[in-house]
Design a protein around this motif. Structure first.
Motif, short mmCIF file in Angstrom:
data_model
loop_
_atom_site.label_atom_id
_atom_site.label_comp_id
_atom_site.label_asym_id
_atom_site.label_seq_id
_atom_site.Cartn_x
_atom_site.Cartn_y
_atom_site.Cartn_z
N PHE A 281 0.78 -1.20 -0.17
CA PHE A 281 0.15 -0.10 0.04
C PHE A 281 0.91 1.30 0.11
CE2 PHE A 281 -3.63 -2.36 2.15
CZ PHE A 281 -3.64 -3.12 0.95
N THR A 282 2.27 1.15 0.54
CA THR A 282 2.98 2.37 0.55
C THR A 282 3.61 2.66 -0.73
OG1 THR A 282 4.82 0.92 1.21
CG2 THR A 282 3.64 2.32 2.72
N ARG A 283 3.42 1.46 -1.79
CA ARG A 283 3.91 1.74 -3.10
C ARG A 283 2.82 2.10 -4.01
NH1 ARG A 283 8.47 -2.37 -4.90
NH2 ARG A 283 9.71 -2.43 -3.06
N LYS A 284 1.89 2.05 -3.86
CA LYS A 284 0.51 2.45 -4.96
C LYS A 284 -0.70 2.79 -4.03
CE LYS A 284 -0.19 1.98 -9.28
NZ LYS A 284 0.42 2.56 -10.14
N ARG A 285 -1.33 3.65 -4.82
CA ARG A 285 -2.63 4.24 -4.22
C ARG A 285 -3.60 2.91 -3.93
NH1 ARG A 285 -4.82 8.60 -8.00
NH2 ARG A 285 -4.69 6.81 -9.34
N VAL A 286 -4.25 2.96 -2.85
CA VAL A 286 -5.16 1.78 -2.67
C VAL A 286 -6.16 1.55 -3.63
CG1 VAL A 286 -6.62 0.83 -0.68
CG2 VAL A 286 -4.54 2.08 -0.15
N GLU A 287 -6.64 2.69 -4.09
CA GLU A 287 -7.62 2.63 -5.17
C GLU A 287 -7.28 1.79 -6.48
OE1 GLU A 287 -6.75 6.89 -5.03
OE2 GLU A 287 -6.75 5.28 -3.55
N ASP A 288 -5.85 1.79 -6.71
CA ASP A 288 -5.35 1.08 -7.90
C ASP A 288 -5.20 -0.11 -7.48
OD1 ASP A 288 -5.35 3.60 -9.18
OD2 ASP A 288 -3.55 4.10 -8.59
N ILE A 289 -5.42 -0.80 -6.42
CA ILE A 289 -4.95 -2.21 -6.00
C ILE A 289 -6.45 -2.78 -6.20
CG2 ILE A 289 -4.47 -3.63 -4.27
CD1 ILE A 289 -2.67 -1.57 -3.15
N GLY A 290 -6.53 -4.12 -6.65
CA GLY A 290 -7.47 -5.05 -6.96
C GLY A 290 -8.39 -4.70 -5.48
N TYR A 291 -9.59 -4.80 -5.75
CA TYR A 291 -10.74 -5.00 -4.52
C TYR A 291 -10.40 -6.25 -3.75
CZ TYR A 291 -15.12 -5.35 -2.03
OH TYR A 291 -15.90 -5.84 -1.15
N ALA A 292 -10.22 -7.45 -4.51
CA ALA A 292 -9.79 -8.75 -3.88
C ALA A 292 -8.72 -8.55 -2.92
CB ALA A 292 -10.03 -9.81 -4.81
N ASP A 293 -7.60 -7.98 -3.10
CA ASP A 293 -6.54 -7.77 -2.33
C ASP A 293 -6.77 -6.91 -1.21
OD1 ASP A 293 -4.65 -9.62 -3.76
OD2 ASP A 293 -4.50 -7.96 -5.25
N VAL A 294 -7.59 -5.95 -1.32
CA VAL A 294 -7.83 -4.75 -0.39
C VAL A 294 -8.87 -5.61 0.57
CG1 VAL A 294 -8.93 -2.79 0.10
CG2 VAL A 294 -7.56 -3.11 -1.91
N LYS A 295 -9.75 -6.48 0.01
CA LYS A 295 -10.54 -7.30 0.90
C LYS A 295 -10.13 -7.96 1.79
CE LYS A 295 -14.69 -10.12 0.86
NZ LYS A 295 -15.79 -10.61 0.14
N ASN A 296 -9.10 -8.71 1.34
CA ASN A 296 -7.97 -9.75 2.16
C ASN A 296 -7.41 -9.02 3.27
OD1 ASN A 296 -8.65 -12.08 0.67
ND2 ASN A 296 -6.96 -11.89 -0.81
N TYR A 297 -6.81 -7.83 2.91
CA TYR A 297 -6.37 -7.11 3.89
C TYR A 297 -7.20 -6.56 4.96
CZ TYR A 297 -4.11 -2.68 5.96
OH TYR A 297 -3.89 -1.75 6.63
N CYS A 298 -8.46 -6.43 4.74
CA CYS A 298 -9.34 -5.69 5.63
C CYS A 298 -9.90 -7.02 6.42
CB CYS A 298 -10.40 -4.93 4.83
SG CYS A 298 -10.40 -3.32 4.19
N ASN A 299 -9.96 -8.12 5.91
CA ASN A 299 -10.29 -9.25 6.57
C ASN A 299 -9.15 -9.47 7.68
OD1 ASN A 299 -12.97 -9.83 5.76
ND2 ASN A 299 -11.96 -10.91 3.98
N LEU A 300 -8.08 -9.24 7.18
CA LEU A 300 -6.74 -9.39 8.24
C LEU A 300 -6.87 -8.60 9.31
CD1 LEU A 300 -3.94 -10.35 9.31
CD2 LEU A 300 -2.98 -8.87 7.42
N MET A 301 -7.32 -7.27 9.01
CA MET A 301 -7.59 -6.40 10.06
C MET A 301 -8.74 -6.56 11.09
SD MET A 301 -4.72 -4.86 9.36
CE MET A 301 -5.20 -3.66 11.18
#
Length: 359
Positions: A281-301
């Protein structure tokens, strides 16, 4: 040249000198390309103009000894004929070639008819076919597979130069792109092993090796994820670790950290996984990252902050990170395609973390 004609020497110099770097006396990255003839064509043009001038001025005998002198009218006719032929030939070939340069597909389709066993042309056509539709992806995949077949037919010759080793790497990369996201992990793994076997002399650059290792990790992750096969997941982690040691670059995208993080989640090492996601996430804007990957991260949180177990101690420790993650996914472009149920679920998670921390 013996007559001391500087124009002819100049023309030959313009023709041959630029070809010396491309002659592969010393190996370069491009074995053959039209652009390598751009500068030599200046020399060819000078030669044509020189010989036409020789004919029209009647200097043929001085340039070519022991030749009979031609009448002026004959010389002029020959010069005009040669000039018209040269202009017509260049005009026709240019006219035929221009439509072939319409886009990537047309240029590679035209050239591959002449050189069907060129790996570079097959790979280029695979990239040209890559598009938004399933049909485009299928065409791209088949062409990439064809390039891999051509590469396999070369056998041990591939181990001789870094450039040639790069060809199967490019083919594999395009094959993976054509079936993204790793719809054929078993096949991807086979291709990776082929490339790693070719790199016996470690001729691949750090970038390329990092890409190959991370691709191996992704393939093992996809194979091990359905049944949580700890052996495959551990091998995937080792591959990602080796890739990271070789330095992730654009060849091994920032998104690889998401796959690395997911691997660690499945292995039960959630805090380590958080660190990998943060690198992504520090290398790229979060909105440019796939929804599935962001969802995995949020489930981790959700797990780290105790949302699923209603653990207030965890909420106190991880509340800020969890709140930020949940707020991020709510505004992610991928959320537009999700149901109201999923949207409300993320809102409930934010509300719980905030209330647990304030209470």
């Amino acid at each position: 040249i013996k007559t001391g004609n500087s124009t002819l020497v100049h023309a030959i110099g313009w023709t041959l000198a630029p070809l010396i770097p491309a002659s592969h006396i010393v190996t370069i990255g491009t074995p053959m390309a039209e652009r390598l003839l751009f500068t030599p064509s200046v020399g060819v043009a000078i030669m044509i103009c020189h010989f036409i001038t020789v004919l029209t001025r009647g200097d043929l005998k001085s340039q070519v000894p022991n030749q009979p002198e031609l009448p002026s009218s004959v010389r002029s006719s020959i010069a005009i004929a040669l000039f018209c032929f040269a202009v017509a030939w260049f005009a026709i070939t240019t006219h035929q070639r221009v439509p072939e340069w319409a886009d990537s597909k047309t240029i590679f389709e035209a050239d591959i008819k002449k050189f069907p066993r060129s790996t570079k042309l097959n790979i280029g056509l695979a990239r040209g076919w890559w598009g938004e539709t399933a049909d485009d992806a299928a065409m791209s995949y088949e062409r990439a597979r064809k390039s891999q077949e051509v590469i396999d037919s070369y056998g041990d010759a591939l181990t001789k130069t870094p450039y040639v080793i790069g060809q199967p790497l490019m083919a594999f990369q395009q094959t993976r792109t054509s079936v993204w996201p790793d719809a054929r992990p078993g096949e991807s793994l086979v291709q990776v092993e082929k490339i790693m076997a070719l790199d016996k002399r470690r001729a691949l650059s750090s970038d390329d090796r990092s890409f190959v290792l991370s691709a191996r990790g992704q393939a093992l992750l996809r194979l091990g994820m359905p049944k949580r096969d700890l052996i495959l997941l551990s091998e995937a982690e080792a591959a990602f670790k080796d890739a990271e040691r070789n330095d992730f670059t654009e060849r091994a995208p920032y998104l690889i950290y998401c796959s690395y993080g997911l691997t660690l989640i499945l292995l039960g090492r959630k805090e380590e996984a958080y660190n990998k996601y943060q690198k992504c996430f520090t290398r790229k804007r979060v909105e440019d990252i796939g929804y599935a990957d962001v969802k995995n991260y949020c489930n981790l949180m959700s797990e780290l902050s105790g949302v699923l177990s209603r653990n207030r101690t965890a909420a106190a420790a991880w509340g800020d990170q969890a709140t930020h993650a949940f707020e991020t996914i709510l505004v992610h472009p991928g959320m537009e395609k999700q149901s109201d149920v999923e949207l409300n679920e993320w809102k409930r998670r934010i509300d719980w973390v905030k209330s647990a921390r304030s209470g």
